[in-house]
Design an enzyme around this catalytic site. Structure first.
Site, PDB file in Angstrom:
ATOM      1  N   GLY A 147       2.647   2.489   5.366  1.00  0.00           N
ATOM      2  CA  GLY A 147       3.521   1.454   5.548  1.00  0.00           C
ATOM      3  C   GLY A 147       4.329   1.842   6.606  1.00  0.00           C
ATOM      4  CD  GLU A 153       2.746   4.520  -5.946  1.00  0.00           C
ATOM      5  OE1 GLU A 153       2.557   4.592  -4.920  1.00  0.00           O
ATOM      6  OE2 GLU A 153       2.960   3.602  -6.575  1.00  0.00           O
ATOM      7  CD  GLU A 192       1.627   8.610   2.377  1.00  0.00           C
ATOM      8  OE1 GLU A 192       0.881   7.668   1.955  1.00  0.00           O
ATOM      9  OE2 GLU A 192       2.234   9.332   1.893  1.00  0.00           O
ATOM     10  CD  GLU A 213       4.971  -3.689  -3.627  1.00  0.00           C
ATOM     11  OE1 GLU A 213       5.188  -2.450  -3.934  1.00  0.00           O
ATOM     12  OE2 GLU A 213       3.723  -4.109  -4.367  1.00  0.00           O
ATOM     13  N   GLY A 266       1.032  -1.113  -0.050  1.00  0.00           N
ATOM     14  CA  GLY A 266      -0.166  -0.019  -0.096  1.00  0.00           C
ATOM     15  C   GLY A 266       0.933   1.180   0.122  1.00  0.00           C
ATOM     16  CB  SER A 267       0.083   4.710   1.041  1.00  0.00           C
ATOM     17  OG  SER A 267      -0.450   4.379   2.107  1.00  0.00           O
ATOM     18  CB  CYS A 326       3.141  -1.036  -6.791  1.00  0.00           C
ATOM     19  SG  CYS A 326       3.067  -2.571  -6.930  1.00  0.00           S
TER      20      CYS A 326
HETATM   21  P1  NAP Z   1      -3.377   2.508   1.986  1.00  0.00           P
HETATM   22  O1  NAP Z   1      -4.195   3.444   2.918  1.00  0.00           O
HETATM   23  O2  NAP Z   1      -1.969   2.243   2.112  1.00  0.00           O
HETATM   24  O3  NAP Z   1      -4.147   1.059   1.752  1.00  0.00           O
HETATM   25  C1  NAP Z   1      -3.511  -0.056   1.665  1.00  0.00           C
HETATM   26  C2  NAP Z   1      -4.140  -1.148   2.765  1.00  0.00           C
HETATM   27  O4  NAP Z   1      -3.827  -0.750   4.219  1.00  0.00           O
HETATM   28  C3  NAP Z   1      -5.668  -1.217   2.748  1.00  0.00           C
HETATM   29  O5  NAP Z   1      -6.197  -2.352   2.924  1.00  0.00           O
HETATM   30  C4  NAP Z   1      -5.774  -0.130   4.088  1.00  0.00           C
HETATM   31  O6  NAP Z   1      -7.302  -0.620   4.571  1.00  0.00           O
HETATM   32  C5  NAP Z   1      -5.004  -0.639   4.779  1.00  0.00           C
HETATM   33  N1  NAP Z   1      -4.968   0.491   5.921  1.00  0.00           N
HETATM   34  C6  NAP Z   1      -5.060   1.961   5.598  1.00  0.00           C
HETATM   35  N2  NAP Z   1      -4.513   2.437   6.843  1.00  0.00           N
HETATM   36  C7  NAP Z   1      -4.334   1.757   7.994  1.00  0.00           C
HETATM   37  C8  NAP Z   1      -3.874   1.559   9.126  1.00  0.00           C
HETATM   38  N3  NAP Z   1      -3.630   2.825   9.859  1.00  0.00           N
HETATM   39  N4  NAP Z   1      -3.277   0.266   9.662  1.00  0.00           N
HETATM   40  C9  NAP Z   1      -3.493  -0.675   8.909  1.00  0.00           C
HETATM   41  N5  NAP Z   1      -3.885  -0.825   7.607  1.00  0.00           N
HETATM   42  C10 NAP Z   1      -4.099   0.380   7.127  1.00  0.00           C
HETATM   43  O7  NAP Z   1      -3.688   3.229   0.668  1.00  0.00           O
HETATM   44  P2  NAP Z   1      -4.912   3.951  -0.258  1.00  0.00           P
HETATM   45  O8  NAP Z   1      -5.131   5.189   0.798  1.00  0.00           O
HETATM   46  O9  NAP Z   1      -5.849   3.011  -0.296  1.00  0.00           O
HETATM   47  O10 NAP Z   1      -4.185   4.590  -1.321  1.00  0.00           O
HETATM   48  C11 NAP Z   1      -3.294   5.730  -1.189  1.00  0.00           C
HETATM   49  C12 NAP Z   1      -2.005   5.525  -2.282  1.00  0.00           C
HETATM   50  O11 NAP Z   1      -1.360   4.541  -1.795  1.00  0.00           O
HETATM   51  C13 NAP Z   1      -2.345   5.525  -3.635  1.00  0.00           C
HETATM   52  O12 NAP Z   1      -2.699   6.682  -4.203  1.00  0.00           O
HETATM   53  C14 NAP Z   1      -0.996   4.853  -4.163  1.00  0.00           C
HETATM   54  O13 NAP Z   1      -0.116   5.781  -4.444  1.00  0.00           O
HETATM   55  C15 NAP Z   1      -0.567   4.036  -2.977  1.00  0.00           C
HETATM   56  N6  NAP Z   1      -0.994   2.635  -3.191  1.00  0.00           N
HETATM   57  C16 NAP Z   1      -0.177   1.901  -3.387  1.00  0.00           C
HETATM   58  C17 NAP Z   1      -0.242   0.411  -3.739  1.00  0.00           C
HETATM   59  C18 NAP Z   1       0.557  -0.545  -4.136  1.00  0.00           C
HETATM   60  O14 NAP Z   1       0.592  -1.588  -4.757  1.00  0.00           O
HETATM   61  N7  NAP Z   1       1.811  -0.388  -3.581  1.00  0.00           N
HETATM   62  C19 NAP Z   1      -1.678  -0.089  -3.588  1.00  0.00           C
HETATM   63  C20 NAP Z   1      -2.530   0.950  -3.165  1.00  0.00           C
HETATM   64  C21 NAP Z   1      -2.276   2.210  -2.793  1.00  0.00           C
HETATM   65  P3  NAP Z   1      -8.573   0.471   3.882  1.00  0.00           P
HETATM   66  O15 NAP Z   1      -8.243   0.617   2.450  1.00  0.00           O
HETATM   67  O16 NAP Z   1      -9.703  -0.540   3.928  1.00  0.00           O
HETATM   68  O17 NAP Z   1      -8.513   1.729   4.636  1.00  0.00           O
END
Ligand code: NAP
Ligand code: MG
Length: 478
Positions: A229, A379, A227, A246, A224-225, A280
């Site tokens: 991570g 990104e 932040e 990742e 995921g993101s 990603c």
């Molecule tokens: P994200 O918040 O990092 O979401 C990734 C996962 O983490 C989701 O399952 C999310 O759940 C969970 N999550 C969120 N906050 C968390 C916390 N405090 N503790 C534990 N788990 C948590 O990403 P996003 O906000 O959906 O997307 C934002 C940006 O992240 C995108 O614009 C992109 O740049 C990046 N991203 C990168 C990838 C990648 O493959 N590397 C994938 C997705 C996003 P919920 O979604 O249910 O809140």
């Protein structure tokens, strides 16, 4: 309305709350998922621990492989159903969704074969001693999955964990978890014991945070993101458990004067518009040598202008982005590029007839004179590609490495020495030469350097990441 899967049971959240699920193609709510929280996470972790001590912990490695193989087949038997679910949940074109399900099946197949093949060593030591190493499961593994490739990411993270005998607790993204819930049902149908695989749906800051901090887990796999991570790594530190992160990228194509244009152009366009840029490993920067600049740019612009975003059923180049927030974010970046004076070289189009409330964005190709824009550092996670010129090989390497990220890269040249030099010099977890392979490639070790994270998934190495080595020293006398 959907339910979670904990301890082999389909259940609602303990608090009985639900979250609406929105179809990104229409912008409309079409179902609900349980809003799981700390209590549900705790149940799931306890169920996983119980499974490790009980039925699941007793399953020998080759039988775990057979179960994974059965699941791989069950996924393909349900490919169309799962693809329809995935397409509705994420907006992907149907053919992309079908391919994603095939890759999910492939993950289970690959790790089915690996389940009984990670052998330990015997190590020469002092006289009178025998030493052996044994690969053991880590225990309860936590998997936090993003919304961009829910089915694929689930397979990538969970299949090696189950192959090594761990019991998994999965927190899919709130925006896209329906295919994962269905696959977990299939896992029960093919014979995985209760508690071996648990799915807790809900919000990241509730269910996700509770899972990452739970004292009963032994490992976290997160995609995921950046932040979030960082939060995950902090949570892992609380319990002194390992995490694999990742965290995305800003991957560069380096295109030299002697490039095979016909080969490179379609691969580069696909590498940024596929999945509407929400990958990603998207190749979101293109460094282009000056001698080929005009010719290559013309071919690239022609190809880029053909890209179309449409509904899953239209099955065009790409679909909408996942949600309103993401649509606004991508459009903000495009606007920023225009304000900064980047030149719009080509635009794809949103197909006629898509629902007005869908989260569609226009694929956009920019040209920059220098490697300076915010669009080249951050990104975007959308179908936006920025081209920057360069003169020398040394300059190209410097620019390719001029981001905080380090996930993937590609070099396009017919010169063998240059292929090797540039590939070796790129700060990235994967480098392609004369191709670009976002997605797929389950056999290939994958992960980042720098801010793209650490640890490796995919390939055989994931079995090592998701297990631990015990060294047994036996003193028996000479
Ligand atoms: P994200 O918040 O990092 O979401 C990734 C996962 O983490 C989701 O399952 C999310 O759940 C969970 N999550 C969120 N906050 C968390 C916390 N405090 N503790 C534990 N788990 C948590 O990403 P996003 O906000 O959906 O997307 C934002 C940006 O992240 C995108 O614009 C992109 O740049 C990046 N991203 C990168 C990838 C990648 O493959 N590397 C994938 C997705 C996003 P919920 O979604 O249910 O809140
Ligand atoms: Mg989110």
């Amino acid at each position: 309305m959907n339910q979670m899967i904990i301890d082999g049971q389909k259940i609602d959240a303990a608090n009985q709350q639900t979250l609406d699920v929105i179809n990104p193609t229409t912008g409309q709510v079409f179902t609900t998922i349980p809003r799981g929280g700390a209590e549900d996470v705790d149940r799931a972790v306890k169920a996983a621990r119980k499974a490790l001590k009980g039925d699941w912990g007793k399953v020998p490695a080759f039988e775990r492989g057979r179960l994974l193989m059965k699941l791989s087949r069950a996924v393909m038997d349900h490919q169309e159903e799962l693809a329809q679910i995935e397409a509705r949940d994420t907006g992907k074109p149907l053919s992309t969704a079908r391919n994603d399900i095939a890759v999910l099946s492939r993950y289970f197949e690959f790790y089915a074969g690996g389940a009984d093949k990670l052998h330990g060593d015997t190590i020469p030591f002092l006289n009178g001693y025998s030493v052996q190493t044994v690969h053991e499961p880590l225990g309860v593994t936590a998997h936090i999955i993003p919304w961009n490739y829910p089915a694929q990411m689930f397979g990538r993270s969970v299949a090696p964990a189950l192959a090594m005998g761990n019991a998994a607790v999965v927190k899919p993204a709130e925006d896209a978890c329906l295919s994962i819930l269905r696959v977990a049902e299939l896992a029960l149908e093919v014979g995985f014991p209760a508690g071996a695989l648990n799915i807790v749906t809900g919000l990241g800051e509730e269910a996700g945070a509770a899972l990452s901090r739970h004292p009963g887990i032994n490992f976290i796999s997160f995609t995921g993101s950046n932040e979030v991570g960082v939060l995950i790594q902090q949570a892992a530190a609380l319990n002194a458990v390992k995490c694999v992160l990742e965290l995305g990228g800003k991957s560069a194509h380096v295109v030299f004067d002697d490039v095979n244009i016909d080969l490179a152009v379609p691969a580069i366009v696909r590498g940024i518009v596929h999945n509407t840029g929400q990958t990603c490993t998207a190749g979101s920067r293109l460094l282009l040598q000056k001698g080929v600049y005009d010719r290559f740019m013309q071919a690239l612009a022609d190809e880029f202008a053909k890209t179309r975003a449409g509904t899953p059923e239209m099955d065009l180049t790409c679909g909408p982005v996942i949600n309103r927030k993401q649509m606004e974010r991508v459009n903000r970046f495009i606007e920023k590029g225009r304000q900064e004076g980047l030149k719009v070289v080509a635009e794809g189009a949103v197909a006629e007839g898509v629902p007005a409330e869908g989260f569609f964005v226009t694929p956009t190709l920019f040209a920059a004179e220098r490697h300076e824009s915010e669009l080249l550092c951050q990104e975007i996670f959308g179908p936006v590609l920025v081209v920057v010129p360069f003169e020398t090989e040394a300059e190209a390497i410097e620019l390719a490495n001029a981001t905080d990220y380090g996930l993937m890269g590609a070099v396009w040249t017919e010169n063998g020495g240059r292929q090797q030099r540039v590939a070796r010099s790129m700060e990235a977890g994967q480098v392609y030469i004369n191709s670009f392979g976002a997605g797929g490639g389950v056999e290939l070790p994958f992960g980042g350097v720098k801010r793209s994270g650490h640890g490796r998934e995919k390939g055989f190495i994931a079995l090592e990441e998701m297990s631990t080595i015990k060294t047994i020293v036996h003193h028996h006398g000479a």
